[in-house]
Write a protein that holds these residues in place. Structure first.
Motif, PDB file in Angstrom:
ATOM      1  N   VAL A 161      59.134 104.019 -47.890  1.00  0.00           N
ATOM      2  CA  VAL A 161      60.628 104.378 -47.614  1.00  0.00           C
ATOM      3  C   VAL A 161      61.062 103.190 -46.853  1.00  0.00           C
ATOM      4  CG1 VAL A 161      60.493 105.685 -45.656  1.00  0.00           C
ATOM      5  CG2 VAL A 161      62.396 106.187 -47.829  1.00  0.00           C
ATOM      6  N   HIS A 162      60.253 102.999 -46.007  1.00  0.00           N
ATOM      7  CA  HIS A 162      60.666 101.869 -44.745  1.00  0.00           C
ATOM      8  C   HIS A 162      60.894 100.324 -45.692  1.00  0.00           C
ATOM      9  CE1 HIS A 162      59.986  99.936 -40.612  1.00  0.00           C
ATOM     10  NE2 HIS A 162      61.565  99.960 -41.118  1.00  0.00           N
ATOM     11  N   ARG A 163      59.914 100.184 -46.407  1.00  0.00           N
ATOM     12  CA  ARG A 163      60.007  98.770 -47.146  1.00  0.00           C
ATOM     13  C   ARG A 163      61.276  98.803 -48.098  1.00  0.00           C
ATOM     14  NH1 ARG A 163      55.159  95.625 -50.241  1.00  0.00           N
ATOM     15  NH2 ARG A 163      56.607  94.033 -51.316  1.00  0.00           N
TER      16      ARG A 163
ATOM     17  N   ALA B 277      64.071 100.340 -47.500  1.00  0.00           N
ATOM     18  CA  ALA B 277      65.194 100.370 -46.787  1.00  0.00           C
ATOM     19  C   ALA B 277      65.406  98.880 -46.011  1.00  0.00           C
ATOM     20  CB  ALA B 277      64.963 101.364 -45.634  1.00  0.00           C
ATOM     21  N   HIS B 278      64.425  97.811 -46.505  1.00  0.00           N
ATOM     22  CA  HIS B 278      64.704  96.680 -46.031  1.00  0.00           C
ATOM     23  C   HIS B 278      65.034  95.598 -47.005  1.00  0.00           C
ATOM     24  CE1 HIS B 278      63.670  95.975 -41.830  1.00  0.00           C
ATOM     25  NE2 HIS B 278      63.256  97.267 -41.686  1.00  0.00           N
ATOM     26  N   GLU B 279      64.513  96.234 -48.511  1.00  0.00           N
ATOM     27  CA  GLU B 279      64.384  95.443 -49.530  1.00  0.00           C
ATOM     28  C   GLU B 279      65.539  95.776 -50.604  1.00  0.00           C
ATOM     29  OE1 GLU B 279      60.405  94.814 -51.053  1.00  0.00           O
ATOM     30  OE2 GLU B 279      59.936  93.970 -48.777  1.00  0.00           O
TER      31      GLU B 279
ATOM     32  N   SER C  36      72.052 101.089 -44.630  1.00  0.00           N
ATOM     33  CA  SER C  36      71.905 102.196 -43.341  1.00  0.00           C
ATOM     34  C   SER C  36      71.019 101.828 -42.538  1.00  0.00           C
ATOM     35  CB  SER C  36      71.380 103.535 -44.265  1.00  0.00           C
ATOM     36  OG  SER C  36      70.879 104.324 -43.658  1.00  0.00           O
ATOM     37  N   HIS C  37      69.837 101.630 -43.026  1.00  0.00           N
ATOM     38  CA  HIS C  37      68.826 101.208 -41.957  1.00  0.00           C
ATOM     39  C   HIS C  37      69.080 100.140 -40.617  1.00  0.00           C
ATOM     40  CE1 HIS C  37      64.616 101.154 -40.370  1.00  0.00           C
ATOM     41  NE2 HIS C  37      64.353 100.020 -40.810  1.00  0.00           N
ATOM     42  N   SER C  38      69.775  99.142 -41.295  1.00  0.00           N
ATOM     43  CA  SER C  38      69.891  97.893 -40.524  1.00  0.00           C
ATOM     44  C   SER C  38      70.728  98.218 -38.878  1.00  0.00           C
ATOM     45  CB  SER C  38      71.112  96.837 -40.943  1.00  0.00           C
ATOM     46  OG  SER C  38      72.345  97.721 -41.218  1.00  0.00           O
TER      47      SER C  38
ATOM     48  N   HIS D 184      69.210 100.426 -36.900  1.00  0.00           N
ATOM     49  CA  HIS D 184      68.036 100.230 -36.237  1.00  0.00           C
ATOM     50  C   HIS D 184      67.637  98.985 -35.560  1.00  0.00           C
ATOM     51  CE1 HIS D 184      64.258 101.596 -34.320  1.00  0.00           C
ATOM     52  NE2 HIS D 184      63.562 100.923 -35.260  1.00  0.00           N
ATOM     53  N   HIS D 185      67.906  97.864 -36.597  1.00  0.00           N
ATOM     54  CA  HIS D 185      67.564  96.628 -36.121  1.00  0.00           C
ATOM     55  C   HIS D 185      68.608  95.742 -35.386  1.00  0.00           C
ATOM     56  CE1 HIS D 185      63.576  96.773 -38.086  1.00  0.00           C
ATOM     57  NE2 HIS D 185      64.090  97.638 -38.766  1.00  0.00           N
ATOM     58  N   SER D 186      69.908  96.648 -35.306  1.00  0.00           N
ATOM     59  CA  SER D 186      71.062  95.814 -34.947  1.00  0.00           C
ATOM     60  C   SER D 186      71.035  95.539 -33.365  1.00  0.00           C
ATOM     61  CB  SER D 186      72.315  96.706 -34.949  1.00  0.00           C
ATOM     62  OG  SER D 186      72.182  97.605 -34.361  1.00  0.00           O
TER      63      SER D 186
ATOM     64  N   VAL E  26      57.531  92.044 -34.163  1.00  0.00           N
ATOM     65  CA  VAL E  26      57.629  91.256 -35.257  1.00  0.00           C
ATOM     66  C   VAL E  26      58.630  91.656 -36.243  1.00  0.00           C
ATOM     67  CG1 VAL E  26      56.501  90.097 -37.426  1.00  0.00           C
ATOM     68  CG2 VAL E  26      55.547  89.965 -35.142  1.00  0.00           C
ATOM     69  N   HIS E  27      58.482  92.985 -36.405  1.00  0.00           N
ATOM     70  CA  HIS E  27      59.389  93.750 -37.268  1.00  0.00           C
ATOM     71  C   HIS E  27      60.912  93.643 -36.995  1.00  0.00           C
ATOM     72  CE1 HIS E  27      60.632  96.535 -40.237  1.00  0.00           C
ATOM     73  NE2 HIS E  27      61.025  97.444 -39.601  1.00  0.00           N
ATOM     74  N   HIS E  28      61.132  93.786 -35.791  1.00  0.00           N
ATOM     75  CA  HIS E  28      62.463  93.655 -35.178  1.00  0.00           C
ATOM     76  C   HIS E  28      63.028  92.324 -35.067  1.00  0.00           C
ATOM     77  CE1 HIS E  28      63.756  97.983 -34.171  1.00  0.00           C
ATOM     78  NE2 HIS E  28      62.633  98.175 -34.380  1.00  0.00           N
TER      79      HIS E  28
HETATM   80 ZN    ZN Z   1      62.926  98.512 -40.235  1.00  0.00          ZN
END
Ligand code: ZN
Ligand code: ZN
Length: 416
Positions: A97-99, A101-103, A110-112, A114-116, A190-192
């Motif tokens: 689900v996380h993958r 959400a990025h791809e 929506s998920h971005s 969390h990375h903003s 790394v993920h962030h």
């Molecule tokens: Zn993420």
């Protein structure tokens, strides 16, 4: 749950700040951390509503298809094994689900959020989306079909998200063998990050083994400074901008695209485009971390409102199930308006202080109305008077601030 978790999270953040100071780092960027808390609070409310539908659908599916649920009245060691299996199944589903959400564009929109943040500390973990809850549950449907009991599904989901709190820190370096099995601060940094080698890497929730198995693992490099955040920065503290800015982009791109097929494809395309073109190299030297100077007097006011907002949120979570629908929605809307007001004051929008005055006055009218309805009960009257006095105090405070503050349209200053 909220009442137990919040103090633990707060304590961890205080410890992290002390460690940062001791090591010579400047500590948290307050507007950024308050924005993360604000977004986290609003996401808890949105999630509560979304779960009624999504979790409800999973339970309904189990009943409808007469799925045989895993037994729970068995020996403790067998039960422990089932719990472990449920956790592994959930984490495996979470990886996917996380993958996705990025791809996939519409899920990334929506998920971005969390990375903003362009900072990375424990407060970043609180930054969660308010719009993602309705789509992601499909990935967890196989667990329901396999017969995982609802209580197990809910508990392992909670454990998975609680685990992810501690990995949002720069203060824990490398953890030896744990790096190979678990999601750690190092591989989550790394993920962030938006450095070229970090894009679309390390999706795991608790276990990093999924990334190693499916080719999405990247190890943190000692020789390259990490730059946190996303390539299309929000550059706003307003929770509405934070949650909706990529949706806005998607709608704009859809309008500019010709042909229905291509319009629809756009929503499911990877954020970098369909073709395998390389992601644009990051211009590290040109990176300008978003930040804005806020006077300490104003910041004090915003911190107090943020604390009051979390008290309201905790109270709402505690009582919401017993409230009538209009009161439940009205109370949630009041918290949302508080979140928007906090974001606008952090942002320094020209209308923010006037908006805050109107918010406080609207709250006073609502409390007076609720107080009349609750007359006859001494506790209701006492709490109404106390809340009213608090609101009047805040109103006086913000009116004084209005006289001394000169708010401007977002005057951006580098945070360094
Ligand atoms: Zn993420
Ligand atoms: Zn994260």
């Amino acid at each position: 749950m909220f009442a137990f978790v919040l103090p633990v999270f707060l304590l961890a953040m205080i410890i992290e700040t002390l460690v940062m100071r001791r090591r010579g780092f400047p500590g948290y960027d307050m507007p950024d951390a308050l924005t993360s808390a604000n977004l986290g609070g609003l996401s808890l409310i949105a999630g509560t509503f979304a779960r009624v539908i999504t979790f409800g659908l999973l339970i309904l599916a189990q009943k409808e298809f007469e799925v045989a649920l895993w037994p729970t009245d068995i020996a403790w060691y067998s039960l422990a094994l089932l719990w472990a299996l449920a956790l592994i199944l959930h984490d495996f589903s979470y990886y996917w689900v996380h993958r996705f959400a990025h791809e996939i564009n519409v899920l990334w929109a929506s998920h971005s959020i969390h990375h903003s943040s362009e900072h990375f500390n424990l407060s970043t973990a609180l930054r969660q989306s308010s719009t993602g809850g309705l789509l992601s549950w499909i990935v967890f449907a196989p667990m329901a079909i396999l017969g995982v009991p609802p209580i197990m599904m809910a508990t392992v989901a909670l454990l998975d998200s609680l685990y992810q709190y501690w990995v949002h820190t720069e203060q824990i370096k490398r953890l030896g063998w744990m790096e190979k099995v678990f999601v750690t601060p190092s591989n989550h940094r790394v993920h962030h990050s938006q450095n070229d080698y970090c894009i679309d890497k390390n999706y795991g929730g608790i276990f990093i083994i999924w990334d190693r198995m499916f080719g999405t693992f990247a190890d943190e490099r000692e020789d390259e400074k990490l730059i946190y955040g996303i390539r299309k920065p929000v550059r706003s503290y307003n929770p509405i901008d934070g949650n909706l800015h990529l949706y806005r982009d998607l709608f704009r791109q859809t309008a500019q695209t010709s042909g229905w097929r291509r319009k629809i494809q756009l929503w499911f395309a990877p954020p970098g485009g369909w073709s395998d073109e390389l992601v644009e190299p990051l211009d590290k030297a040109g990176f300008d971390r978003y930040g804005r100077h806020i006077s300490s007097a104003m910041l004090r006011y915003i911190i107090v409102q943020s604390v009051l907002m979390s008290i309201m949120l905790g109270h709402w979570l505690f009582v919401q199930a017993d409230l009538s629908t209009p009161i439940r929605l009205g109370y949630a809307a009041a918290i949302l308006v508080t979140g928007i007001s906090i974001g606008s004051m952090l942002q320094g929008s020209v209308w923010s202080l006037r908006f805050e005055v109107i918010r406080l006055m609207a709250f006073m009218i609502a409390v007076a109305g609720a107080g009349f309805a609750g007359f006859g009960s001494a506790t209701a009257t006492v709490s109404m008077v106390a809340v009213m006095a608090g609101l009047m105090f805040c109103l006086g405070w913000i009116l004084r601030a209005m006289r001394s503050e000169t708010t401007t349209e977002p005057a951006l200053e580098p945070a360094e």
